[in-house]
Design a protein around this motif. Structure first.
Motif, PDB file in Angstrom:
ATOM      1  N   THR A  23       0.907  -1.272   0.039  1.00  0.00           N
ATOM      2  CA  THR A  23      -0.083   0.068  -0.039  1.00  0.00           C
ATOM      3  C   THR A  23       0.749   1.205   0.002  1.00  0.00           C
ATOM      4  O   THR A  23       2.153   1.336   0.532  1.00  0.00           O
ATOM      5  N   SER A  25       0.708   5.786   0.225  1.00  0.00           N
ATOM      6  CA  SER A  25       0.030   6.891   0.528  1.00  0.00           C
ATOM      7  C   SER A  25       0.914   8.113   1.098  1.00  0.00           C
ATOM      8  O   SER A  25       2.171   7.792   1.314  1.00  0.00           O
ATOM      9  N   ALA A 128       2.308  -0.043  -6.876  1.00  0.00           N
ATOM     10  CA  ALA A 128       1.394   0.550  -6.364  1.00  0.00           C
ATOM     11  C   ALA A 128       1.543   2.267  -6.139  1.00  0.00           C
ATOM     12  O   ALA A 128       2.958   2.332  -6.133  1.00  0.00           O
TER      13      ALA A 128
END
Length: 455
Positions: A23, A25, A128
């Motif tokens: 992931t 961010s 990602a």
């Protein structure tokens, strides 16, 4: 029977095909100011083996992604994709990029791409990404206040509209612009923005206005009596002129100054109208323009202080530019040469005033009681040029009218022409040009030619 070792081999492919966890961010950033240092941090979580981390700058609405920094986990190296003259980025950590001095051109979206190896093939890379928008602000670099439609004449009998324009350049985003009068904010009626391609807007009939009956009424007869708003010449006949050529009785021109004041008054307080527009500039900033329009009243607006102030999130305190509305007073006129002789070119120039004049004055030159040397009734500009002055201009009086929407002032100066010893008496015409002996010689030659032919 199945042995334990064989059982292990049966379940091994199942564990190898289980996808890795990844992931990405990026925490949002508040707006930054040009020149500040900015850190772009890419946060990611994974249980796989790292392959690379790449930062992109997105341009052209997302159609182009330009690499700015890459971290290669295989070789534990990092490098910049920018040219040497633009290489300002520093890789602080594997996933963190620092911009030491932000520019307007750095404004825009950025993306962080993280790649890990796929567990099944050990060659395929799983990606990602996360994105962030870098909002770069720039404080205004300049501010100025101008008067629209100047230079403009003074109206003695009729009120007229007046517009101040405040121009603010170099800001991003568009600043907040407002006006003050004598330090107090002006409550103005907002006007809509101009449509694209529209010309300048001039409001009409902003305020009801009447004439003061105790003053001179507005009429064609009254205007004609004063020569269209200018006072009649009241100067006494010139004295002390050089009655005879060569008598240097005076070397400095005399000046007589008179001023005009309006002959109307307002019956109400002025109503201000405000408009604010802005236009983008090629460097990413904007140019803001604010206008303040009202019906001018010279009785109360003369010597009034108007300021334009700007508030902007990139400024710690407002910027401002101020002007004082002032009618022209005491023009300073010079004449070159101070001792004009027949045939000289004389220049009469307004060099300034006894005060700081705003807005820009309008200058008009006339000759009292006659036309100018070139035959025209008047001449516009700060300078009047009289070429090859004749002796007949000795003692002539010239009027310079300097006016702006707040008032008008007249200055008279006297031209004194002395004899030119280089020009024999009687050899100049009415325009100061020489009736040279060449013309006489030409006539004589033609006469001799005719006599010869007849004989």
């Amino acid at each position: 029977p199945i042995l334990p070792r064989q059982l292990t081999s049966l379940f091994l492919p199942f564990f190898l095909t289980f996808p890795a966890y990844l992931t990405v961010s990026i925490e949002p950033l508040p707006p930054v100011v040009v020149g500040d240092a900015v850190t772009l941090k890419c946060n990611f979580k994974t249980d796989g083996k790292m392959r690379e981390i790449v930062w992109y700058r997105v341009t052209d609405g997302g159609t182009i992604k330009q690499k700015i920094f890459t971290f290669d986990a295989m070789f534990s190296t990092n490098f910049s994709h920018m040219e040497n003259y633009r290489k300002r980025e520093d890789l602080v950590y594997q996933s963190t990029v620092r911009l030491p001095e932000v520019r307007i051109s750095d404004n825009g979206p950025y993306e962080c791409h993280v790649g890990i190896y796929d567990r099944a093939t050990r060659e395929k890379v799983v990606l990602a990404s996360g994105n962030i928008f870098l909002n770069v602000m720039a404080p205004p670099t300049s501010i100025s206040v101008l008067a629209a439609d100047t230079p403009a004449p003074f109206s003695r009998y009729q009120a007229q509209n007046f517009t101040l324009v405040c121009v603010v350049s170099g800001g991003k985003p568009a600043p907040l612009v407002y006006f003050k009068r004598d330090g107090e904010p002006i409550e103005a009626t907002p006007l809509p923005e101009l449509p694209a391609g529209a010309g300048s807007w001039a409001p009409r009939n902003l305020l009801h206005r009447d004439l003061d009956d105790t003053k001179v009424p507005k009429s064609l007869a009254a205007e004609g009596e004063v020569g269209g708003g200018r006072p009649p010449a009241t100067a006494d006949p010139p004295r002390g002129l050089a009655a005879e050529r060569g008598a240097a009785t005076e070397t400095i021109p005399e000046t007589v100054v008179s001023r005009e004041f309006p002959r109307w008054v307002h019956v109400a307080e002025p109503i201000y109208y405000f408009r604010h527009t802005h236009a983008p500039v090629s460097d990413g900033t904007v140019e803001a323009r604010a206008t303040l329009t009202w019906t001018l009243n010279p009785q109360i607006d003369n010597e009034a202080l108007f300021s334009c102030e700007v508030k902007h999130p990139a400024l710690s305190m407002p910027m401002q530019s101020e002007v004082t509305l002032v009618a022209p007073k005491g023009p300073k006129i010079t004449m070159t040469p101070t001792r004009a002789r027949v045939g000289d070119t004389v220049r009469i120039l307004v060099q300034g005033f006894q005060n700081e004049v705003f807005p820009e004055p309008l200058f008009t030159w006339t000759r009292v009681g006659s036309r100018l040397l070139d035959g025209s009734a008047e001449h516009d500009g700060k300078e009047l040029v009289l070429e090859r002055v004749p002796a007949e201009l000795n003692g002539s009086m010239y009027r310079c009218t300097a006016q702006n929407p707040l008032g008008s002032t007249d200055t008279h100066t006297r031209l004194i022409v002395f004899e030119n010893p280089n020009i024999p008496r009687g050899t100049e015409d009415s325009n100061g040009s020489l009736t040279s002996h060449c013309g006489f010689r030409l006539v004589l030659a033609l006469t001799l030619t005719v006599i010869v032919e007849l004989t």
